[in-house]
Design an enzyme around this catalytic site. Structure first.
Site, PDB file in Angstrom:
ATOM      1  N   GLU A 140       0.820  -1.229   0.000  1.00  0.00           N
ATOM      2  CA  GLU A 140       0.000   0.000   0.000  1.00  0.00           C
ATOM      3  C   GLU A 140       0.848   1.271   0.000  1.00  0.00           C
ATOM      4  O   GLU A 140       0.647   2.158   0.821  1.00  0.00           O
ATOM      5  CB  GLU A 140      -0.959  -0.013   1.197  1.00  0.00           C
ATOM      6  CG  GLU A 140      -1.855  -1.238   1.214  1.00  0.00           C
ATOM      7  CD  GLU A 140      -2.900  -1.232   2.326  1.00  0.00           C
ATOM      8  OE1 GLU A 140      -2.778  -0.432   3.266  1.00  0.00           O
ATOM      9  OE2 GLU A 140      -3.843  -2.037   2.229  1.00  0.00           O
ATOM     10  N   GLU A 176      -5.246 -10.953  -1.261  1.00  0.00           N
ATOM     11  CA  GLU A 176      -6.091 -10.738  -0.071  1.00  0.00           C
ATOM     12  C   GLU A 176      -7.576 -10.794  -0.422  1.00  0.00           C
ATOM     13  O   GLU A 176      -8.379 -10.008   0.097  1.00  0.00           O
ATOM     14  CB  GLU A 176      -5.754  -9.377   0.581  1.00  0.00           C
ATOM     15  CG  GLU A 176      -4.302  -9.224   0.965  1.00  0.00           C
ATOM     16  CD  GLU A 176      -3.989  -7.944   1.734  1.00  0.00           C
ATOM     17  OE1 GLU A 176      -4.922  -7.276   2.227  1.00  0.00           O
ATOM     18  OE2 GLU A 176      -2.794  -7.609   1.847  1.00  0.00           O
TER      19      GLU A 176
HETATM   20  C1  XIL Z   1      -5.426  -6.434   8.451  1.00  0.00           C
HETATM   21  C2  XIL Z   1      -5.728  -7.708   9.216  1.00  0.00           C
HETATM   22  O1  XIL Z   1      -6.721  -8.436   8.541  1.00  0.00           O
HETATM   23  C3  XIL Z   1      -6.144  -7.412  10.632  1.00  0.00           C
HETATM   24  O2  XIL Z   1      -6.246  -8.622  11.376  1.00  0.00           O
HETATM   25  C4  XIL Z   1      -5.112  -6.490  11.288  1.00  0.00           C
HETATM   26  O3  XIL Z   1      -5.597  -6.108  12.552  1.00  0.00           O
HETATM   27  C5  XIL Z   1      -4.860  -5.263  10.453  1.00  0.00           C
HETATM   28  O4  XIL Z   1      -4.475  -5.663   9.142  1.00  0.00           O
HETATM   29  N1  XIL Z   1      -4.852  -4.549   3.723  1.00  0.00           N
HETATM   30  C6  XIL Z   1      -3.722  -5.235   4.093  1.00  0.00           C
HETATM   31  C7  XIL Z   1      -3.758  -6.142   5.237  1.00  0.00           C
HETATM   32  O5  XIL Z   1      -2.719  -5.187   3.369  1.00  0.00           O
HETATM   33  O6  XIL Z   1      -2.493  -6.305   5.841  1.00  0.00           O
HETATM   34  C8  XIL Z   1      -4.798  -5.737   6.252  1.00  0.00           C
HETATM   35  O7  XIL Z   1      -4.884  -6.780   7.214  1.00  0.00           O
HETATM   36  C9  XIL Z   1      -6.129  -5.516   5.587  1.00  0.00           C
HETATM   37  C10 XIL Z   1      -6.043  -4.474   4.518  1.00  0.00           C
END
Ligand code: XIL
Length: 368
Positions: free
Chosen positions: A164, A280
């Site tokens: 990101e 994701e």
């Molecule tokens: C999120 C996790 O799902 C949570 O458990 C944690 O508390 C915060 O991070 N984009 C990303 C991930 O790249 O790393 C994030 O994951 C969700 C959004």
């Protein structure tokens, strides 16, 4: 075949015509080039693995949760345990235990695993943000990457090196990169620094630049794709290896997947030897019907459209969901439905029953 011929002729020229991939997002990156830093890539797999991210803290408490990953996945990766702030909450404290647990769990059951992520605005520990000089910050980042890669080298198939880094809304605010601690302290060169350190510390790992909101139609999303292409191009111009772009694929039900743009994007990356990986995948279902069956039918259509778009050029390296069961998902915490009904973001419901879109993904990957 027809599509391949078009690519051999130079691919879709849209980005080149607009001369956008040359935009200087990483000013100064070329100075970081180190001859020979482009190591060998791992051989392409025969079939596309299906994977998911697991929460180390839930594994021990919930046997059904653990089993879901064993039943369905080829790849099981830690969702949070390899993030900087969890691995090293203070300068003196390393906390490898949760990541070790996931990596051992995956490998001892014949699964592969991968890491996320060295650089993320959401996981910078306080002790790092309190470092003063640019040199101290750079040293902390490089040392972190070296120590973590040292520990897991040979066991992770790859790393989301940075996560990101593109501004949330570059189209409107004119900034290409997200305003983070790393950007403020090191400038855009924190990206090549992280890639170079990872390539050096784990030469066999697939190096991924991971990002959200690259999947949809509209100028906002097009701008993000253009910036991603320019970052990749500038890393390569500086002789820094990047193997794949990670599409997070948090799929909003109320946004339209831009299949044409994703095809152009994959072809453009492929022409530079860079693949796609879905990292994701889940469903953000604010707007979909409250009835679970209708919700799942709408999700099936969304995932199907997305997979068609992603597979149109070449199969991705892997398709990974952000968890397996609706019982545990960040969507429930961060983006709950406004109508108060249950979100159904993941391939298994709360009772671990598979949804139609899990089957669709498996069939698609098996026939890739
Ligand atoms: C999120 C996790 O799902 C949570 O458990 C944690 O508390 C915060 O991070 N984009 C990303 C991930 O790249 O790393 C994030 O994951 C969700 C959004």
């Amino acid at each position: 075949m027809a599509a391949r011929r078009r690519n051999a002729d130079g691919g879709d020229p849209i980005y080149r015509r607009r001369n956008l991939t040359r935009r200087s997002v990483l000013a100064g990156a070329a100075a970081l080039a180190i001859p020979g830093s482009t190591g060998p890539s791992r051989a392409a797999r025969q079939t596309v693995p299906f994977g998911s991210a697991i929460q180390a803290e839930i594994m021990d408490a919930d046997a059904a949760y653990r089993q879901a990953f064993l039943d369905h996945c080829d790849l099981v990766m830690p969702m949070n345990a390899l993030k900087f702030d969890l691995l090293r909450p203070t300068r003196e404290t390393w906390n490898f235990e949760p990541a070790d647990k996931v990596v051992d769990f995956a490998l001892s059951h014949g699964k592969t695993t991968r890491g996320t992520c060295h650089v993320w605005w959401g996981a910078t520990p306080d002790w790092v943000t309190m470092l003063d000089s640019e040199a101290d910050v750079e040293r902390a980042l490089v040392e972190h990457i070296e120590q973590v890669c040292d520990r897991y080298r040979g066991r992770l198939v790859g790393w989301d090196v940075v996560n990101e880094v593109i501004a949330n809304d570059p189209f409107y605010d004119g900034q290409s990169l997200r305003d983070t601690f790393w950007l403020r302290k090191l400038g855009p060169r924190h990206i090549p620094i992280a890639f170079e350190a990872t390539a050096r510390a784990d030469p066999e790992a697939r190096l991924v630049i991971n990002e959200y909101d690259l999947e949809y139609r509209g100028p906002h999303f097009e701008e993000r794709r253009v910036i991603m292409l320019s970052i990749v191009r500038q890393l390569q111009d500086a002789n820094i290896r990047v193997d794949a772009v990670g599409l997070q694929a948090h799929l909003y039900m109320d946004r339209e997947i831009d299949a044409d743009a994703l095809l152009r994007f994959s072809r453009e990356l492929d022409a530079s030897g860079v693949k796609l990986i879905v990292t994701e995948l889940d469903i953000i279902d604010w707007q979909s019907p409250a009835d679970p069956e209708a919700q799942d039918a709408a999700a099936l259509e969304k995932v199907s459209t997305f997979l068609d778009a992603i597979f149109a050029w070449k199969p991705p390296e892997a398709v990974i969901t952000w968890g397996m069961t609706d019982r545990y998902s960040w969507i429930n915490d961060v983006m709950p439905r406004p109508d108060g009904n249950e979100s159904r973001p993941l391939p298994l419901d709360r009772s671990f029953r598979p949804k139609p879109w899990l089957d669709l993904i498996k069939r698609r990957l098996a026939s890739a």
